[in-house]
Design a protein around this motif. Structure first.
Motif, mmCIF file in Angstrom:
data_model
loop_
_atom_site.group_PDB
_atom_site.id
_atom_site.type_symbol
_atom_site.label_atom_id
_atom_site.label_comp_id
_atom_site.label_asym_id
_atom_site.label_seq_id
_atom_site.Cartn_x
_atom_site.Cartn_y
_atom_site.Cartn_z
ATOM 1 N N ASN A 239 0.807 -1.279 0.168
ATOM 2 C CA ASN A 239 -0.007 -0.055 0.023
ATOM 3 C C ASN A 239 0.760 1.222 0.004
ATOM 4 O O ASN A 239 0.447 2.209 -0.631
ATOM 5 N N ALA A 240 1.914 1.113 0.726
ATOM 6 C CA ALA A 240 2.845 2.442 0.763
ATOM 7 C C ALA A 240 3.516 2.370 -0.619
ATOM 8 O O ALA A 240 3.598 3.936 -1.211
ATOM 9 N N LEU A 241 3.849 1.522 -1.302
ATOM 10 C CA LEU A 241 4.390 1.578 -2.864
ATOM 11 C C LEU A 241 3.203 1.925 -3.757
ATOM 12 O O LEU A 241 3.479 2.919 -4.649
ATOM 13 N N LEU A 242 2.138 1.821 -3.535
ATOM 14 C CA LEU A 242 0.882 2.319 -4.065
ATOM 15 C C LEU A 242 0.867 3.784 -4.085
ATOM 16 O O LEU A 242 0.520 4.599 -4.776
ATOM 17 N N GLY A 243 0.717 4.258 -2.912
ATOM 18 C CA GLY A 243 0.826 5.650 -2.542
ATOM 19 C C GLY A 243 2.040 6.427 -3.077
ATOM 20 O O GLY A 243 2.001 7.435 -3.738
ATOM 21 N N LEU A 244 3.037 5.745 -3.256
ATOM 22 C CA LEU A 244 4.246 6.410 -3.807
ATOM 23 C C LEU A 244 4.019 6.472 -5.340
ATOM 24 O O LEU A 244 4.347 7.381 -6.072
ATOM 25 N N TRP A 245 3.465 5.484 -5.703
ATOM 26 C CA TRP A 245 3.155 5.630 -7.150
ATOM 27 C C TRP A 245 2.088 6.635 -7.536
ATOM 28 O O TRP A 245 2.156 7.388 -8.643
ATOM 29 N N LEU A 246 1.094 6.737 -6.587
ATOM 30 C CA LEU A 246 0.218 7.969 -7.077
ATOM 31 C C LEU A 246 0.824 9.207 -6.920
ATOM 32 O O LEU A 246 0.363 10.017 -7.546
ATOM 33 N N ILE A 247 1.841 9.213 -5.899
ATOM 34 C CA ILE A 247 2.451 10.646 -6.044
ATOM 35 C C ILE A 247 3.329 10.946 -7.393
ATOM 36 O O ILE A 247 3.180 12.229 -7.685
ATOM 37 N N VAL A 248 3.912 9.950 -8.017
ATOM 38 C CA VAL A 248 4.693 10.322 -9.016
ATOM 39 C C VAL A 248 3.997 10.035 -10.283
ATOM 40 O O VAL A 248 4.487 10.416 -11.391
ATOM 41 N N SER A 249 2.574 9.387 -10.437
ATOM 42 C CA SER A 249 1.978 9.171 -11.484
ATOM 43 C C SER A 249 1.607 10.529 -12.243
ATOM 44 O O SER A 249 1.334 10.384 -13.435
ATOM 45 N N PRO A 250 1.166 11.602 -11.705
ATOM 46 C CA PRO A 250 0.753 12.711 -12.327
ATOM 47 C C PRO A 250 2.042 13.088 -13.419
ATOM 48 O O PRO A 250 1.793 13.558 -14.501
ATOM 49 N N ALA A 251 3.362 13.060 -12.968
ATOM 50 C CA ALA A 251 4.154 13.280 -13.838
ATOM 51 C C ALA A 251 4.740 12.293 -15.024
ATOM 52 O O ALA A 251 4.767 12.666 -16.165
ATOM 53 N N VAL A 252 4.473 10.987 -14.568
ATOM 54 C CA VAL A 252 4.382 9.866 -15.690
ATOM 55 C C VAL A 252 3.271 9.987 -16.594
ATOM 56 O O VAL A 252 3.652 10.064 -17.895
ATOM 57 N N LEU A 253 2.125 10.281 -16.302
ATOM 58 C CA LEU A 253 0.894 10.181 -16.996
ATOM 59 C C LEU A 253 0.639 11.642 -17.754
ATOM 60 O O LEU A 253 -0.156 11.704 -18.603
ATOM 61 N N GLN A 254 1.536 12.610 -17.301
ATOM 62 C CA GLN A 254 1.191 13.900 -17.783
ATOM 63 C C GLN A 254 -0.339 14.449 -17.690
ATOM 64 O O GLN A 254 -0.803 14.621 -18.688
ATOM 65 N N VAL A 255 -0.437 14.647 -16.405
ATOM 66 C CA VAL A 255 -2.142 15.148 -16.236
ATOM 67 C C VAL A 255 -2.280 16.389 -15.889
ATOM 68 O O VAL A 255 -1.295 16.952 -15.601
ATOM 69 N N ASP A 256 -3.640 16.877 -15.664
ATOM 70 C CA ASP A 256 -3.620 18.350 -15.648
ATOM 71 C C ASP A 256 -3.533 18.529 -14.095
ATOM 72 O O ASP A 256 -3.471 17.622 -13.321
ATOM 73 N N THR A 257 -3.574 19.686 -13.754
ATOM 74 C CA THR A 257 -3.413 20.314 -12.139
ATOM 75 C C THR A 257 -4.456 19.733 -11.296
ATOM 76 O O THR A 257 -3.824 19.309 -10.136
ATOM 77 N N ASN A 258 -5.567 19.611 -11.625
ATOM 78 C CA ASN A 258 -6.647 18.956 -10.789
ATOM 79 C C ASN A 258 -6.611 17.568 -10.440
ATOM 80 O O ASN A 258 -6.426 17.117 -9.049
ATOM 81 N N ILE A 259 -6.069 16.863 -11.302
ATOM 82 C CA ILE A 259 -5.939 15.271 -11.172
ATOM 83 C C ILE A 259 -4.523 15.219 -10.339
ATOM 84 O O ILE A 259 -4.510 14.595 -9.521
ATOM 85 N N ALA A 260 -3.603 15.947 -10.771
ATOM 86 C CA ALA A 260 -2.119 16.082 -10.062
ATOM 87 C C ALA A 260 -2.211 16.319 -8.326
ATOM 88 O O ALA A 260 -1.657 15.695 -7.740
ATOM 89 N N ASP A 261 -3.103 17.406 -8.271
ATOM 90 C CA ASP A 261 -3.336 17.920 -6.939
ATOM 91 C C ASP A 261 -4.041 16.798 -6.038
ATOM 92 O O ASP A 261 -3.652 16.571 -5.113
ATOM 93 N N ASN A 262 -5.002 16.166 -6.618
ATOM 94 C CA ASN A 262 -5.678 14.935 -5.757
ATOM 95 C C ASN A 262 -4.782 13.666 -5.546
ATOM 96 O O ASN A 262 -4.598 13.339 -4.594
ATOM 97 N N ALA A 263 -3.919 13.675 -6.679
ATOM 98 C CA ALA A 263 -2.813 12.414 -6.336
ATOM 99 C C ALA A 263 -1.727 12.792 -5.370
ATOM 100 O O ALA A 263 -1.283 12.199 -4.576
ATOM 101 N N HIS A 264 -1.560 14.346 -5.631
ATOM 102 C CA HIS A 264 -0.551 14.537 -4.277
ATOM 103 C C HIS A 264 -0.856 14.761 -3.099
ATOM 104 O O HIS A 264 -0.172 15.131 -1.918
ATOM 105 N N ILE A 265 -2.301 14.617 -2.761
ATOM 106 C CA ILE A 265 -2.949 14.884 -1.588
ATOM 107 C C ILE A 265 -3.101 13.406 -0.938
ATOM 108 O O ILE A 265 -2.807 13.050 0.011
#
Length: 124
Positions: free
Chosen positions: A7-33
């Motif tokens: 689960n911790a690794l999934l959380g880390l993936w969620l943190i870096v996934s906006p950069a990997v998937l190149q998503v907009d700011t709202n989606i990135a903010d959600n992942a970073h929270i």
């Protein structure tokens, strides 16, 4: 312990996934929270004494399952990512695991005449 680490690794993936998937700011903010919350709860829940904290990740996973529709994602990879990470987070947070030690008796021991931890302490 392994489900908490995953689960911790999934959380880390969620943190870096906006950069990997190149998503907009709202989606990135959600992942970073949500990502750091999942990591923090998972690391805390590794300890036997606070194992039930893992259930907070069930709420985080549930949010990830509904976030694409609540927030109006317009990115299919981000939607699939949140659905997969949310499902895995819920599944892994429901795994109870082996409890190696019992600590005290919790709040209910305050209202018992002869709680278990008191009996065990007097036998030593």
């Amino acid at each position: 312990m392994l489900p908490r680490i995953l689960n911790a690794l999934l959380g880390l993936w969620l943190i870096v996934s906006p950069a990997v998937l190149q998503v907009d700011t709202n989606i990135a903010d959600n992942a970073h929270i949500v990502g750091p919350i999942i990591v923090t709860v998972s690391v805390i829940a590794i300890s036997d004494s606070v194992r039930n904290v893992r259930l907070v990740n069930t709420l985080c996973g549930g949010w990830l399952l509904i976030a694409p529709w609540v927030m109006g994602y317009n990115n299919l990879p981000a939607t699939i990512n949140d659905l997969v990470v949310g499902s895995l987070t819920i599944g892994l947070s429901l795994v109870r695991g082996h409890v190696g030690h019992q600590f005290g008796g919790g709040w209910r021991s305050l209202f018992q005449d002869d709680p278990d931890h008191s009996r065990q302490a007097s036998q030593r």
